[in-house]
Scaffold this motif. Structure first.
Motif, short mmCIF file in Angstrom:
data_model
loop_
_atom_site.label_atom_id
_atom_site.label_comp_id
_atom_site.label_asym_id
_atom_site.label_seq_id
_atom_site.Cartn_x
_atom_site.Cartn_y
_atom_site.Cartn_z
N THR A 95 0.84 -1.20 0.00
CA THR A 95 0.00 0.00 0.00
C THR A 95 0.87 1.25 0.00
O THR A 95 0.79 2.10 0.89
CB THR A 95 -0.93 0.01 1.23
N ILE A 96 1.70 1.37 -1.03
CA ILE A 96 2.64 2.49 -1.12
C ILE A 96 2.38 3.35 -2.35
O ILE A 96 3.17 4.23 -2.68
CB ILE A 96 4.09 1.97 -1.16
N GLU B 18 -11.00 -3.28 5.44
CA GLU B 18 -9.59 -3.66 5.49
C GLU B 18 -9.41 -5.04 6.11
O GLU B 18 -8.60 -5.84 5.63
CB GLU B 18 -8.80 -2.61 6.27
N ILE C 213 2.04 -6.48 5.62
CA ILE C 213 1.66 -5.23 4.95
C ILE C 213 2.90 -4.36 4.79
O ILE C 213 3.74 -4.30 5.69
CB ILE C 213 0.59 -4.47 5.77
N SER D 292 3.60 -0.36 4.14
CA SER D 292 2.89 0.92 4.14
C SER D 292 3.85 2.07 4.35
O SER D 292 4.85 1.94 5.07
CB SER D 292 1.83 0.93 5.25
N THR E 76 -6.40 6.06 5.65
CA THR E 76 -5.92 4.70 5.42
C THR E 76 -5.41 4.04 6.70
O THR E 76 -4.73 3.01 6.64
CB THR E 76 -4.79 4.68 4.36
N LYS F 287 -6.19 0.03 7.94
CA LYS F 287 -5.39 -1.15 7.64
C LYS F 287 -4.40 -1.44 8.77
O LYS F 287 -4.08 -2.61 9.04
CB LYS F 287 -4.64 -0.97 6.32
N VAL G 129 3.68 -5.16 9.97
CA VAL G 129 3.65 -4.06 9.02
C VAL G 129 5.07 -3.54 8.81
O VAL G 129 5.72 -3.12 9.77
CB VAL G 129 2.76 -2.90 9.52
#
Length: 251
Positions: A136-137, A184, A196, A198, A206, A209, A220
């Motif tokens: 999710t970047i 999410e 994840i 991020s 956001t 998530k 994460v």
């Protein structure tokens, strides 16, 4: 005579600021969007320009030619280059300059964060520990993960990557926040995500998530923010409005 305010935008905060600043009788608002997304957060008031300036030199020329009386940088926390250019140009042109910087997310009990300095380091952090990754970047840094052939990626971005951009193996999901916690959580479970990746963007759009990962015990890999100029900063739109009022009063 009205003071002309240039807002460097593209974020929800910038769009809200443009509306709020336009309600001040002494202010004329000009918003500038980089044009990197097909559907940016476009302010509903004031003048809007789209596109770059041509570095600090081009921005300085714009400040003088327009002319601009006040400058607020409300770009994304990872838009380091425009922020650096803005600080340089504002100083050269003696234009009062403020950065609106939303607070970064902070680790809380239950978070399993692996903090890294950049996307290449994030890619290395996945080796040997991850098989199904929620990336999710955004679309511009996907190439950093393209060589990880043993990992499957769910890649979420607002717009598709440019043609011929190397992207990792997996599925591309086009969507814009805000996302709910239920959405999410379901996404992580449906795609059997075990990690994840991020950016530490901050804000609420956001963050769900991160909460979902905490609840499910998913680690994460958190990409930390780049350094920002040492200039006056506020954390929210209210602070930016207070700064504008102060500038208008001459204090």
């Amino acid at each position: 005579m009205k003071k002309r305010l240039l807002i460097l935008g593209g974020t929800g905060d910038a769009a809200e600021l443009a509306v709020r600043a336009s309600q001040i009788a002494e202010i004329e608002v000009v918003s500038s969007l980089a044009g990197r997304t097909q559907q940016p957060f476009t302010p509903k008031t004031g003048t809007v320009r789209i596109g770059g300036f041509g570095g600090a030199v081009g921005l300085a020329a714009f400040l003088l030619d327009r002319p601009i009386d006040l400058l607020i940088d409300a770009t994304h926390p990872f838009a380091a280059q425009i922020s650096d250019n803005a600080a340089i140009a504002a100083a050269e042109c003696n234009v009062p300059y403020l950065m609106l910087v939303r607070p970064a997310w902070e680790r809380v009990e239950g978070d399993r964060w692996i903090e890294v300095a950049g996307h290449s380091e994030a890619a290395r952090a996945l080796l040997g520990q991850s098989q199904r990754v929620f990336l999710t970047i955004g679309r511009q840094e996907l190439a950093a993960f393209a060589g990880l052939d043993a990992i499957w990626f769910l890649m979420r971005a607002i717009d598709p990557p440019a043609l011929n951009t190397p992207i990792p193996n997996g599925k591309l999901l086009l969507a814009r926040g805000p996302f709910s916690l239920e959405e999410e959580r379901q996404l992580l479970l449906e795609y059997q995500i075990d990690t994840i990746v991020s950016k530490n963007s901050g804000g609420g759009a956001t963050y769900a998530k991160i909460v979902a990962a905490r609840e499910l015990g998913i680690p994460v890999v958190m990409v930390q923010r780049p350094p920002i100029p040492d200039v006056e900063q506020v954390a929210d739109v209210e602070g930016a409005i207070a700064w504008l009022v102060k500038q208008l009063s001459g204090l």
